[in-house]
Design a protein around this motif. Structure first.
Motif, PDB file in Angstrom:
ATOM      1  N   LEU A 135       0.686  10.540  -4.139  1.00  0.00           N
ATOM      2  CA  LEU A 135       1.379  11.794  -3.818  1.00  0.00           C
ATOM      3  C   LEU A 135       2.031  12.390  -5.063  1.00  0.00           C
ATOM      4  N   LEU A 136       2.597  11.546  -5.913  1.00  0.00           N
ATOM      5  CA  LEU A 136       3.254  12.054  -7.115  1.00  0.00           C
ATOM      6  C   LEU A 136       2.229  12.461  -8.173  1.00  0.00           C
ATOM      7  N   GLU A 137       1.029  11.879  -8.128  1.00  0.00           N
ATOM      8  CA  GLU A 137      -0.026  12.284  -9.048  1.00  0.00           C
ATOM      9  C   GLU A 137      -0.525  13.685  -8.697  1.00  0.00           C
ATOM     10  N   GLU A 138      -0.449  14.025  -7.391  1.00  0.00           N
ATOM     11  CA  GLU A 138      -0.847  15.373  -6.954  1.00  0.00           C
ATOM     12  C   GLU A 138       0.129  16.418  -7.473  1.00  0.00           C
ATOM     13  N   SER A 139       1.441  16.073  -7.412  1.00  0.00           N
ATOM     14  CA  SER A 139       2.464  17.041  -7.822  1.00  0.00           C
ATOM     15  C   SER A 139       3.814  16.338  -7.861  1.00  0.00           C
ATOM     16  N   PRO A 140       4.708  16.754  -8.745  1.00  0.00           N
ATOM     17  CA  PRO A 140       6.073  16.204  -8.724  1.00  0.00           C
ATOM     18  C   PRO A 140       6.736  16.554  -7.379  1.00  0.00           C
ATOM     19  N   ARG A 141       7.480  15.620  -6.842  1.00  0.00           N
ATOM     20  CA  ARG A 141       8.090  15.859  -5.531  1.00  0.00           C
ATOM     21  C   ARG A 141       9.447  15.159  -5.479  1.00  0.00           C
ATOM     22  N   HIS A 142      10.353  15.723  -4.627  1.00  0.00           N
ATOM     23  CA  HIS A 142      11.604  15.009  -4.369  1.00  0.00           C
ATOM     24  C   HIS A 142      11.421  14.132  -3.131  1.00  0.00           C
ATOM     25  N   GLY A 143      12.360  13.254  -2.897  1.00  0.00           N
ATOM     26  CA  GLY A 143      12.203  12.226  -1.864  1.00  0.00           C
ATOM     27  C   GLY A 143      11.920  12.766  -0.473  1.00  0.00           C
ATOM     28  N   TYR A 144      12.677  13.790  -0.041  1.00  0.00           N
ATOM     29  CA  TYR A 144      12.483  14.313   1.313  1.00  0.00           C
ATOM     30  C   TYR A 144      11.139  15.019   1.462  1.00  0.00           C
ATOM     31  N   GLU A 145      10.614  15.542   0.352  1.00  0.00           N
ATOM     32  CA  GLU A 145       9.288  16.147   0.408  1.00  0.00           C
ATOM     33  C   GLU A 145       8.228  15.076   0.634  1.00  0.00           C
ATOM     34  N   ARG A 202       0.810  -1.219   0.000  1.00  0.00           N
ATOM     35  CA  ARG A 202       0.000   0.000   0.000  1.00  0.00           C
ATOM     36  C   ARG A 202       0.844   1.271   0.000  1.00  0.00           C
ATOM     37  N   LEU A 203       2.083   1.187   0.518  1.00  0.00           N
ATOM     38  CA  LEU A 203       2.951   2.367   0.464  1.00  0.00           C
ATOM     39  C   LEU A 203       3.242   2.717  -0.993  1.00  0.00           C
ATOM     40  N   ARG A 204       3.433   1.710  -1.825  1.00  0.00           N
ATOM     41  CA  ARG A 204       3.648   1.919  -3.265  1.00  0.00           C
ATOM     42  C   ARG A 204       2.469   2.695  -3.869  1.00  0.00           C
ATOM     43  N   LEU A 205       1.262   2.275  -3.494  1.00  0.00           N
ATOM     44  CA  LEU A 205       0.061   2.929  -4.014  1.00  0.00           C
ATOM     45  C   LEU A 205      -0.011   4.383  -3.548  1.00  0.00           C
ATOM     46  N   ILE A 216       8.767  12.266   2.242  1.00  0.00           N
ATOM     47  CA  ILE A 216       8.917  11.883   3.656  1.00  0.00           C
ATOM     48  C   ILE A 216       8.210  12.886   4.563  1.00  0.00           C
ATOM     49  N   ARG A 217       8.380  14.185   4.287  1.00  0.00           N
ATOM     50  CA  ARG A 217       7.751  15.226   5.110  1.00  0.00           C
ATOM     51  C   ARG A 217       6.230  15.159   5.039  1.00  0.00           C
ATOM     52  N   LEU A 218       5.699  14.906   3.856  1.00  0.00           N
ATOM     53  CA  LEU A 218       4.247  14.815   3.708  1.00  0.00           C
ATOM     54  C   LEU A 218       3.681  13.644   4.520  1.00  0.00           C
ATOM     55  N   LEU A 219       4.386  12.511   4.518  1.00  0.00           N
ATOM     56  CA  LEU A 219       3.934  11.363   5.306  1.00  0.00           C
ATOM     57  C   LEU A 219       4.024  11.662   6.800  1.00  0.00           C
ATOM     58  N   GLN A 220       5.065  12.343   7.214  1.00  0.00           N
ATOM     59  CA  GLN A 220       5.178  12.749   8.624  1.00  0.00           C
ATOM     60  C   GLN A 220       4.012  13.649   9.023  1.00  0.00           C
ATOM     61  N   ASP A 221       3.721  14.629   8.185  1.00  0.00           N
ATOM     62  CA  ASP A 221       2.626  15.560   8.486  1.00  0.00           C
ATOM     63  C   ASP A 221       1.286  14.833   8.517  1.00  0.00           C
TER      64      ASP A 221
END
Length: 234
Positions: free
Chosen positions: A17-27, A9-12, A29-34
């Motif tokens: 998250l990437l369908e919402e907007s292009p992101r780099h890896g740490y972004e 499910r993490l893959r999904l 990680i931050r979104l999942l933390q938030d």
């Protein structure tokens, strides 16, 4: 890893998250933390290998921007996401439930912490009051000891004054011609009575709260006593 992201499910969710907007890896990680209120914090060792695998499968791609890999979803990735919309909806509900559980646990932890802090402050206040009572008791005992020493000292001083008074009166009357021995003896006895009186007054004063007002009352009483003595000797 959070059990919410079991069985791929993490893959999904990464695709979402990437369908919402292009992101780099740490972004990511931050979104999942938030999203999980900081309780779930995936490591780079968890996120970057999965992004690399998604890229190998052609589901995402990346470009380097300012020295960072920025990942974007591909058309193939969107197709998989569309095929799994029902699963994604269930995942979103589970994430929301997990966040509510986390918020409830945080609230309970805060409440328990506040309760513990209140109990600790109450105990500290009680200890302070107990310490103050102990200090007051020690002060009372010290004052009592000091008064006892003063009374003992005043009693010794009274005896010394009595003997000294008798000696002074004896010296005075023996130097005056024509004074009968009986008068000398009586004057010595008078001196002793006065010394006893001074000693008793000091002893009484040591056992009471001496103030300026009370001292003035004592002065009036002594003046009255002095007049009565004068009248009795007149």
């Amino acid at each position: 890893m959070s059990p919410v992201f079991g069985h791929g499910r993490l893959r999904l969710y990464l695709l979402k998250l990437l369908e919402e907007s292009p992101r780099h890896g740490y972004e990511v990680i931050r979104l999942l933390q938030d999203r999980f209120l900081g309780v779930y914090s995936p490591s780079p060792g968890t996120i970057y290998p999965r992004l690399a695998r998604l890229e190998e499968e052609g589901l995402v791609t990346h470009e380097v921007v300012d020295g960072k890999k920025v990942f974007s979803i591909t058309d193939k990735g969107r197709e998989e996401l569309d095929e799994r919309l029902d699963e994604l909806a269930d995942l979103e509900q589970e994430i929301s439930a997990s966040v509510r559980d986390i918020a409830r646990e945080v609230k309970e932890d805060v409440r328990d912490t506040v309760k513990s802090l209140r109990e600790e402050l109450t105990k500290m206040a009680k200890d302070v009051r107990t310490g103050q009572k102990a200090d007051i008791q020690r002060l009372k005992e010290e004052q009592k000891r000091q008064w006892t020493q003063n009374v003992s000292s005043w009693q010794g001083e009274s005896e010394r004054l009595k003997h000294e008074w008798r000696r002074i009166w004896g010296d005075i009357w023996t130097t005056i011609g024509g004074v009968s021995p009986n008068r000398v003896e009586l004057d010595n006895e008078l001196g002793g009575m006065l010394a006893d009186f001074v000693g008793k007054v000091r002893e009484e004063a040591s056992e009471s709260q001496l103030t300026r007002e009370r001292l003035e009352e004592v002065r009036k009483t002594l003046d009255t006593a002095s007049r009565q003595i004068r009248d009795s000797l007149g």
